[in-house]
Design an enzyme around this catalytic site. Structure first.
Site, PDB file in Angstrom:
ATOM      1  N   ASP A  85       0.866  -1.140   0.167  1.00  0.00           N
ATOM      2  CA  ASP A  85       0.119  -0.108  -0.021  1.00  0.00           C
ATOM      3  C   ASP A  85       0.876   1.342  -0.082  1.00  0.00           C
ATOM      4  OD1 ASP A  85      -2.474   1.486   0.230  1.00  0.00           O
ATOM      5  OD2 ASP A  85      -2.337   1.510   2.394  1.00  0.00           O
ATOM      6  N   GLU A 136      -1.340   5.765  -8.949  1.00  0.00           N
ATOM      7  CA  GLU A 136      -1.949   6.914  -8.077  1.00  0.00           C
ATOM      8  C   GLU A 136      -1.781   8.183  -8.963  1.00  0.00           C
ATOM      9  OE1 GLU A 136      -2.485   7.083  -3.919  1.00  0.00           O
ATOM     10  OE2 GLU A 136      -2.482   9.472  -4.008  1.00  0.00           O
ATOM     11  N   HIS A 178      -7.360   9.709   4.165  1.00  0.00           N
ATOM     12  CA  HIS A 178      -7.262   8.663   5.133  1.00  0.00           C
ATOM     13  C   HIS A 178      -7.678   9.043   6.347  1.00  0.00           C
ATOM     14  CE1 HIS A 178      -4.050   7.327   2.069  1.00  0.00           C
ATOM     15  NE2 HIS A 178      -4.836   6.358   2.184  1.00  0.00           N
ATOM     16  N   HIS A 208      -9.471   5.129  -2.072  1.00  0.00           N
ATOM     17  CA  HIS A 208      -8.662   4.700  -0.669  1.00  0.00           C
ATOM     18  C   HIS A 208      -9.372   5.573   0.271  1.00  0.00           C
ATOM     19  CE1 HIS A 208      -4.319   3.683  -1.887  1.00  0.00           C
ATOM     20  NE2 HIS A 208      -5.090   3.897  -3.018  1.00  0.00           N
TER      21      HIS A 208
END
Ligand code: 13P
Length: 288
Positions: A85, A136, A178, A208
């Site tokens: 990740d 990404e 996040h 995400h």
């Protein structure tokens, strides 16, 4: 069963209109709870390991060996992918050598030309070994294990440039963060997601920051091509809360309640319950 790349798993999910959960692991208990839940729910699963979690567990080689051995010992038959990740270029290479079946190279903080160049190199190395690659564009907001992003919204044209490099899955920043979302969070930029989907065709897209996104918004994003959803913080909250209750109720002072296996057991149950709930929302149950 051997670990599988995320490629076929997510192409199937994309075609059939559901998403596979990436649940981040922190230790052996996390790994076991997630694998057992996936098996029980007949769901494919992706175990995410950040650089920080890899270091904590004694290195990527330790992680890959543990996951491979556990899949075998627990007789897990559903597809399991072990995925790096938010990896750096160097970490992605290290994980490919260590036995991961999938890597994320997060080049979102580089200028786009450099992100393209480095992603291209990682794709060539990974595909030579049958390993899938997530790239990404547009940093995810918030902080995860020392990776800090500003919460940019990706430029759909840049997403297309990266998708055309042959990556297997693409994470685009669409206002996701996040950790917990602030009370005044305006929600996901589904308009941008739609544009990204129109430009990247059948590319499985990654969401995400799965913690705290309302179920209806998750389902709308799946309808717009999201095939992998990452969840980390929510499992940590569930685990921490259960352990807090254990100690507050003085359970460690009753009988053998001080045994670490007894202390951790209810925390593992709360991880399992959270994973089940997410798999239900993502639609991945009974797909394996
Ligand atoms: P959360 O911690 O917000 O669930 O996000 C997880 C994630 O996106 C891992 O890459």
């Amino acid at each position: 069963m051997k670990l599988v790349s995320a490629r076929d798993m997510l192409q199937t999910a994309r075609k059939e209109g559901y998403a596979v959960g990436q649940f981040n692991i922190n230790n052996l208990e996390w790994t076991k709870a997630i694998l057992e839940t996936a098996q029980e729910m007949r769901s494919p699963v992706i175990l995410g390991c950040s650089g920080g979690a890899g270091k904590y567990m004694g290195g990527f080689k330790t992680v890959a060996s543990m996951v491979q051995a556990m899949v075998e010992s627990l007789k897990i038959t559903v597809p399991v992918c072990l995925h790096l990740d938010h990896g750096s270029y160097e970490q992605a290479i290290e994980c490919m050598d260590a036995g991961f079946s999938s890597v994320m190279f997060d080049g979102s903080h580089y200028p786009i030309a450099e992100n393209i160049q480095k992603t291209k190199e990682i794709v060539a190395m990974a595909h030579a070994k049958g390993i899938s690659v997530e790239a990404e564009v547009g940093a995810i907001g918030g902080e995860e294990d020392g990776i800090i992003g500003n919460g940019e919204v990706a430029d759909p044209q840049e997403c297309k440039l990266i998708a055309d490099l042959g990556v297997d899955l693409l994470a685009a920043g669409i206002g996701n963060i996040h950790g917990s979302y602030p009370a005044d969070w305006p929600g996901l930029r589904l308009d941008v997601l739609k544009e990204v989907q129109q430009l990247t065709g059948q590319m499985p897209l990654v969401l995400h920051g799965g913690t705290g996104i309302p179920a209806a918004m998750i389902q709308e994003s799946i309808a717009l091509g999201v095939s992998k959803i990452n969840v980390n913080t929510e499992l940590q909250y569930a685990f921490a809360q259960t352990l807090r209750e254990y100690f507050e109720q003085g359970k460690d002072k009753i009988g053998k309640g001080f045994d670490p296996r007894k202390i951790i057991a209810p925390g593992m149950e709360s991880i399992k319950a959270t994973v089940k709930e997410k798999m239900t929302i993502f639609g991945s149950i009974n797909r394996a």
